[in-house]
Design a protein around this motif. Structure first.
Motif, mmCIF file in Angstrom:
data_model
loop_
_atom_site.group_PDB
_atom_site.id
_atom_site.type_symbol
_atom_site.label_atom_id
_atom_site.label_comp_id
_atom_site.label_asym_id
_atom_site.label_seq_id
_atom_site.Cartn_x
_atom_site.Cartn_y
_atom_site.Cartn_z
ATOM 1 N N SER A 215 1.156 13.815 -4.813
ATOM 2 C CA SER A 215 2.125 13.350 -5.816
ATOM 3 C C SER A 215 2.607 11.936 -5.504
ATOM 4 C CB SER A 215 3.312 14.314 -5.869
ATOM 5 O OG SER A 215 4.316 13.829 -6.729
ATOM 6 N N GLU A 216 2.955 11.681 -4.241
ATOM 7 C CA GLU A 216 3.432 10.350 -3.854
ATOM 8 C C GLU A 216 2.313 9.317 -3.923
ATOM 9 O OE1 GLU A 216 6.893 9.372 -2.776
ATOM 10 O OE2 GLU A 216 6.837 11.019 -4.220
ATOM 11 N N GLY A 218 -0.183 9.424 -6.026
ATOM 12 C CA GLY A 218 -0.360 9.156 -7.452
ATOM 13 C C GLY A 218 0.726 8.243 -8.004
ATOM 14 N N ARG A 219 1.920 8.336 -7.440
ATOM 15 C CA ARG A 219 3.032 7.504 -7.911
ATOM 16 C C ARG A 219 2.895 6.060 -7.427
ATOM 17 N NH1 ARG A 219 6.740 10.619 -6.328
ATOM 18 N NH2 ARG A 219 7.092 11.586 -8.349
ATOM 19 N N HIS A 220 2.482 5.879 -6.184
ATOM 20 C CA HIS A 220 2.499 4.546 -5.579
ATOM 21 C C HIS A 220 1.113 3.886 -5.476
ATOM 22 C CE1 HIS A 220 6.693 5.174 -4.625
ATOM 23 N NE2 HIS A 220 6.401 6.292 -3.973
ATOM 24 N N ALA A 221 0.049 4.670 -5.499
ATOM 25 C CA ALA A 221 -1.309 4.113 -5.405
ATOM 26 C C ALA A 221 -2.245 4.945 -6.276
ATOM 27 C CB ALA A 221 -1.781 4.099 -3.954
ATOM 28 N N PRO A 222 -2.030 4.931 -7.604
ATOM 29 C CA PRO A 222 -2.810 5.797 -8.500
ATOM 30 C C PRO A 222 -4.312 5.505 -8.480
ATOM 31 C CG PRO A 222 -1.520 4.177 -9.736
ATOM 32 C CD PRO A 222 -1.036 4.121 -8.333
ATOM 33 N N GLU A 254 -9.135 -0.005 -0.523
ATOM 34 C CA GLU A 254 -9.059 0.258 0.915
ATOM 35 C C GLU A 254 -7.628 0.002 1.366
ATOM 36 O OE1 GLU A 254 -11.012 -1.507 5.059
ATOM 37 O OE2 GLU A 254 -12.098 -1.662 3.155
ATOM 38 N N ASP A 255 -6.957 1.037 1.886
ATOM 39 C CA ASP A 255 -5.554 0.862 2.247
ATOM 40 C C ASP A 255 -5.145 1.943 3.244
ATOM 41 O OD1 ASP A 255 -3.133 -0.378 2.266
ATOM 42 O OD2 ASP A 255 -2.679 -0.042 0.151
ATOM 43 N N SER A 256 -4.142 1.620 4.052
ATOM 44 C CA SER A 256 -3.600 2.580 5.012
ATOM 45 C C SER A 256 -2.532 3.427 4.333
ATOM 46 C CB SER A 256 -2.997 1.865 6.212
ATOM 47 O OG SER A 256 -1.813 1.183 5.841
ATOM 48 N N ILE A 257 -2.241 4.571 4.898
ATOM 49 C CA ILE A 257 -1.172 5.417 4.373
ATOM 50 C C ILE A 257 0.176 4.710 4.480
ATOM 51 C CG2 ILE A 257 -0.990 6.629 6.597
ATOM 52 C CD1 ILE A 257 0.024 9.069 5.114
ATOM 53 N N ASP A 258 0.349 3.876 5.505
ATOM 54 C CA ASP A 258 1.612 3.137 5.643
ATOM 55 C C ASP A 258 1.851 2.229 4.447
ATOM 56 O OD1 ASP A 258 2.117 4.341 8.066
ATOM 57 O OD2 ASP A 258 1.209 2.733 9.230
ATOM 58 N N TYR A 259 0.854 1.391 4.124
ATOM 59 C CA TYR A 259 1.006 0.448 3.016
ATOM 60 C C TYR A 259 1.040 1.164 1.664
ATOM 61 C CZ TYR A 259 0.187 -3.684 5.942
ATOM 62 O OH TYR A 259 0.297 -4.678 6.889
ATOM 63 N N ALA A 260 0.119 2.124 1.490
ATOM 64 C CA ALA A 260 -0.044 2.745 0.176
ATOM 65 C C ALA A 260 1.108 3.667 -0.188
ATOM 66 C CB ALA A 260 -1.367 3.518 0.132
ATOM 67 N N VAL A 261 1.670 4.372 0.804
ATOM 68 C CA VAL A 261 2.651 5.403 0.493
ATOM 69 C C VAL A 261 3.935 5.277 1.309
ATOM 70 C CG1 VAL A 261 3.110 7.892 0.466
ATOM 71 C CG2 VAL A 261 0.865 7.033 -0.214
ATOM 72 N N MET A 262 3.828 5.278 2.622
ATOM 73 C CA MET A 262 5.011 5.447 3.467
ATOM 74 C C MET A 262 6.028 4.323 3.308
ATOM 75 S SD MET A 262 4.486 8.381 4.795
ATOM 76 C CE MET A 262 5.863 8.450 5.939
ATOM 77 N N GLU A 266 10.532 7.253 -1.084
ATOM 78 C CA GLU A 266 11.948 7.423 -0.775
ATOM 79 C C GLU A 266 12.195 8.697 0.021
ATOM 80 O OE1 GLU A 266 13.922 7.345 -4.515
ATOM 81 O OE2 GLU A 266 13.504 5.216 -4.893
ATOM 82 N N THR A 267 11.121 9.367 0.438
ATOM 83 C CA THR A 267 11.267 10.663 1.114
ATOM 84 C C THR A 267 10.702 10.631 2.535
ATOM 85 O OG1 THR A 267 9.146 11.489 0.259
ATOM 86 C CG2 THR A 267 11.107 11.850 -1.101
#
Length: 478
Positions: A215-216, A218-222, A254-262, A266-267
């Protein structure tokens, strides 16, 4: 896996790295996560072993590339953790897409599964602290938070990323709200971070529900989620492996979980870990986390050391003798020797790139090359001949194949071989041999219960590994 068990914890083993900074031991076809660098087990096995005691832990979902699939399968099966399929990335796209594939696989089973994301090439000195942190992070993860784990820093390291929390821990182990992720700092900023008590090393380990991550994402890196979902939905399942669609996966950024989501969610919460930890990104880093002798040396293998201090000395295939060295790394393998000052350990990657640019094979493979059926070692090579030693596991067999440019002669050293040669099937035992002319259809199998060892002598005008035409193969190779 019991798919009815709510919130079971499934480790996601990220095993796609190449570990070039630990050359010549780590190579692209056999990187550091599959080597026993810091203990008796390989780093992949130790990664799984250190979380095996966590309540509700299930078989892992490994993510790796095609070339390493049998290494992952064999090493996990050896530990009794080979229940889930192995996800194969067509190409490296960093951690965000890799974790997305694992989350999609988990979603197929039970979307409420907790994913425990673990890089397969880290060292954790006291795993009980990690296990405790996972237990503490479980509740916020179950409630929909993205939980990460920060290492309490013991030095102003400039080679790690940092996590700043909104408040300092007050003694009790608890999840802390994340304020920001910080890139690798310079020395001055790193010292300020450590002194403040609000910053922690970014371990790259995470805990969250599969559906929360998707879900996150899809919200931040669809774009990443869309490409990964398309690649996963058209995947091919082959024995123990899931091959996602390469064309669809190539469309993912190509992206890390830190940049793409974390950094955007807000969670995000962090649980601190008071434990020795390293991502083992260089020989100097491995030196720091490995036990030392009375002279401050790390010594592995057949080594005679006289007057050396604070060195990493490792011999893999022969006697290594050193004298009067200080702060050096000396690593011997069957085909290469590295001698470097520890301060230059980060420059190893540049040396590996030079090997690549010169068209050499030493950056890719060792003298011993692993295959799903076992392994082989090159003993001698000339322009028109090559001698190899083959090791074939009990019950394993090579593909039914032929060569256009070379003939082969097999001599059994140990065990029993079942040979197929142009339709004829026969057994060879120790000291017996057979000749395979150019163009011959042939196959060898180990029908016994002990390893089969044989010497293979190749002769011909071209001896490359790409002169293999396969007709049947137990391991799905073309």
């Amino acid at each position: 896996m019991n798919t009815k068990e709510v919130h079971s914890i499934v480790p996601v083993l990220l095993s796609g790295g190449s570990g070039t900074r630990l050359w010549p031991l780590s190579r692209s076809q056999f990187p550091k996560q599959f080597l026993p660098l810091a203990g008796e087990r390989t780093m992949l096995q130790e990664t799984m072993e250190r979380v095996a005691g966590v309540a509700g832990i299930s078989a892992p979902i490994p993510v790796c590339n095609e070339a390493h699939r049998f290494l992952v399968a064999d090493q996990l099966r050896e530990m009794g953790w080979g229940d889930n399929p192995i996800l194969l990335e067509p190409e490296g796209k960093n951690t965000a897409p890799a974790i997305a594939l694992a989350a999609l696989e988990a979603e197929r089973l039970d979307s409420s599964i907790l994913l425990l994301v673990l890089p397969a090439d880290h060292v954790v000195d006291e795993p009980e602290f990690l296990q405790e942190a996972i237990t503490v992070g479980r509740e916020p993860a179950e409630q929909g938070s993205l939980v990460t784990f920060g290492i309490v820093p013991n030095a102003p390291e400039t080679g790690f990323g940092y996590i700043r929390t909104q408040e300092s821990p007050e003694g009790q182990l608890e999840p802390l709200a994340v304020a920001e992720f910080v890139e690798k700092p310079d020395r001055g900023r790193a010292e300020t971070f450590v002194e403040s008590g609000d910053y922690f090393w970014n371990s790259g380990m995470f805990l969250f529900r599969a559906d929360t991550y998707l879900s996150e994402l899809g919200r931040h890196a669809p774009e990443i989620l869309g490409a990964c979902r398309q690649a996963f939905e058209s995947a091919e399942r082959d024995m123990d492996f899931v091959r996602v669609n390469a064309e669809a996966f190539a469309k993912s950024p190509e992206d890390s979980i830190d940049y793409a989501v974390m950094e955007k969610t807000e969670t995000a919460y962090m649980v601190p870990i008071q434990s020795g930890w390293s991502d083992v990104g260089s020989w100097s880093a491995l030196f720091e986390v490995t036990p030392k002798d009375e002279n401050g040396n790390v010594v592995r293998g057949d080594v005679i050391s006289r007057g050396d201090s604070n060195c990493y000395l490792r011999a893999e295939s022969r006697l290594l003798v050193t004298s009067g060295l200080e702060d050096h790394v000396v690593v011997e393998t069957a085909d290469s020797v590295l001698v470097a000052h520890k301060n230059q350990a980060q420059g190893i990657k540049g040396l590996v790139n030079q090997l690549k640019s010169e068209g050499r094979d030493e950056h890719q493979v060792h003298r011993r090359v692993y295959r799903p059926w076992g392994a082989y070692e090159q003993i001698a090579l000339s322009k028109r001949s090559q001698v190899k030693r083959l090791f074939i596991k009990p019950g394993a067999c090579l593909s039914l194949q032929m060569h256009h440019h070379r003939a082969e002669h097999w001599v059994v050293v140990q065990g029993t071989a079942q040979v197929t040669r142009d339709g004829e099937i026969f057994l060879l035992t120790e000291d017996q041999s057979t000749y395979l002319p150019v163009g011959c259809y042939h196959r060898i199998e180990n029908p016994g219960v002990i390893p089969l060892e044989l010497i293979e002598v190749q002769t011909g005008g071209y001896l490359g590994e790409d002169d293999i035409v396969r007709f049947e193969d137990s391991y799905g190779r073309g």
